[in-house]
Design an enzyme around this catalytic site. Sequence first.
Site, mmCIF file in Angstrom:
data_model
loop_
_atom_site.group_PDB
_atom_site.id
_atom_site.type_symbol
_atom_site.label_atom_id
_atom_site.label_comp_id
_atom_site.label_asym_id
_atom_site.label_seq_id
_atom_site.Cartn_x
_atom_site.Cartn_y
_atom_site.Cartn_z
ATOM 1 C CE1 TYR A 52 -14.848 82.770 13.602
ATOM 2 C CE2 TYR A 52 -12.549 83.227 13.057
ATOM 3 C CZ TYR A 52 -13.781 83.658 13.510
ATOM 4 O OH TYR A 52 -13.949 84.963 13.867
ATOM 5 C CG HIS A 82 -15.685 93.861 11.537
ATOM 6 N ND1 HIS A 82 -16.933 93.362 11.275
ATOM 7 C CD2 HIS A 82 -15.086 92.965 12.363
ATOM 8 C CE1 HIS A 82 -17.091 92.210 11.905
ATOM 9 N NE2 HIS A 82 -15.998 91.950 12.582
ATOM 10 C CG ASN A 194 -8.337 87.836 12.970
ATOM 11 O OD1 ASN A 194 -8.389 86.625 13.067
ATOM 12 N ND2 ASN A 194 -8.710 88.617 13.946
ATOM 13 C CE1 TYR A 277 21.312 111.335 44.921
ATOM 14 C CE2 TYR A 277 19.067 110.489 44.924
ATOM 15 C CZ TYR A 277 20.294 110.636 45.548
ATOM 16 O OH TYR A 277 20.498 110.078 46.778
ATOM 17 N NE ARG A 280 25.664 112.340 42.946
ATOM 18 C CZ ARG A 280 25.233 111.927 44.143
ATOM 19 N NH1 ARG A 280 25.567 110.739 44.597
ATOM 20 N NH2 ARG A 280 24.487 112.710 44.902
ATOM 21 C CG PHE A 326 -6.601 87.293 17.146
ATOM 22 C CD1 PHE A 326 -6.984 87.542 18.451
ATOM 23 C CD2 PHE A 326 -7.072 86.150 16.530
ATOM 24 C CE1 PHE A 326 -7.815 86.676 19.140
ATOM 25 C CE2 PHE A 326 -7.904 85.273 17.204
ATOM 26 C CZ PHE A 326 -8.281 85.544 18.518
ATOM 27 C CD GLU A 411 -14.066 88.457 19.363
ATOM 28 O OE1 GLU A 411 -14.060 89.709 19.475
ATOM 29 O OE2 GLU A 411 -14.287 87.869 18.288
#
Length: 508
Positions: A52, A82, A194, A277, A280, A326, A411
């Site tokens: 791959y 990309h 990646n 609060y 404190r 990834f 994916e």
Amino acid sequence: MITLTGESLTLEQMKEVLYRGQKVRASEKSMDAVKKSREAVDRIVSESKVVYGITTGFGKFSDVLIDKNHVQDLQLNLIRSHACGVGEPFPEIVSKAMVLLRANALLKGFSGVRPIIIEKLLELVNLEIIPVIPQQGSLGASGDLAPLSHLALVLIGEGEVFYKGNRMESMGALQQEGILPVTLEAKEGLALINGTQAMTAMGVVGYLEAEQLAYESELIASMTIEGLNGIIDAFAEEVHVARGYKQQIDTARRIRGYLSDSLLTTQQGELRVQDAYSLRCIPQVHGASWQALDYVKEKLEIEMNAATDNPLIFDDGEKVISGGNFHGQPIAFAMDFMKIAVAELANISERRIERLVNPQLNDLPAFLSPQPGLQSGAMIMQYAAAALVSENKTLAHPASVDSIPSSANQEDHVSMGTIASRHAYQIIQNVRRVLAIELICAMQAVEIRGIEKMATQTKEFYEKGREQVASIKQDRVFSKDIEKAAKWLKEIEISHFIKEFSLEKEQY
């Protein structure tokens, strides 16, 4: 000079590189591992094995075999296609961190790139050639594909960079420094994009700023305690040791130390029995934020030294395994935790601001005004703090609970970690402004009480703060004061003011 090994990079070293201009280099041992990993890739290509991303397409195209004569085209097409990032670019310091982290990950020797790829990345870091990387477009799984593609474009002489104060075409900056672009070989484009370096880089810069804010919040809160004649008993060591959280104990100890010689704090029963609060419970609330920040720090330092690309090459190429390192889920969770932890520092700060300005809650002039009624004083500063706090509540919605399928459902679960890291950074900027408002109000309150009665530590901080923001003698455009104070809080060397006071009894 910091030596990168792929195994030992720390947040402190990141700070040295990003904020103090420290240079970096690769260790020889790590480069040897890189060379062996590359030899394995070359064998895979020469033997036309089906692996791959090396001899196949990507994502849903993983079943499409690529002829070895087209491996360069495959990598080039990957980077160009990309590079789909949109929106405003990441801050330059984040993009620089991204380049550094990508180089460090490749140095682990599991990615199959040539040494020259790492050398080029380190040149970009050391010469301050910073890729222009759009912030939006990553799903936070399959790696930060879009952002890292914009980073990779610079190596091949495409895309844009920030260089010597200018935004320009990458090739122009490379030529000025005598750097030749590279031609990506098999696996190299995939190895560059990646990974989780966009979300991690954003997380690193965010964490470093958040850590500083957390320390500053304690100093500012200490000054507020003085401005409100707060009860010091609530910070007693035995109270916090009785619960047992280290971060709570540490916060109380620092505040006790800051206020150790103050004449403005009170004992319980002296003016009142208990404080609200927001005073404190400072150790409990701030301490809980420190717990989350400690978790974030741990995860970031793991991810900074992680192999997060795919496939990974083991045993000199005998094993090439497609996995899912990834996937950004660990960092997505950490960023969401950081969002909540830092937002809470502003939540409780805004409540302290209200106690400083509200005449029904203190004996100070209404809204700290020099002429209540005629002049509004800090009235609308509290509005601004409230608006920022409410905006943070929206940004703090966890990004990591969302997912959307991509690449034709190959994916089908993603982390949204990069969105989480970006929102965390936005929250941090808002929190700093809320703390700036508390600082301005606290300085005004202690001035009314008498700065000569302040503790040594808080008085030093007050005096430095007054160099940035003048006393409120007349209504003015307070927006300028808030921004100036916030800028100061971002830029000061906080370690000068932090005092780590030892426990009277080491009980935990």
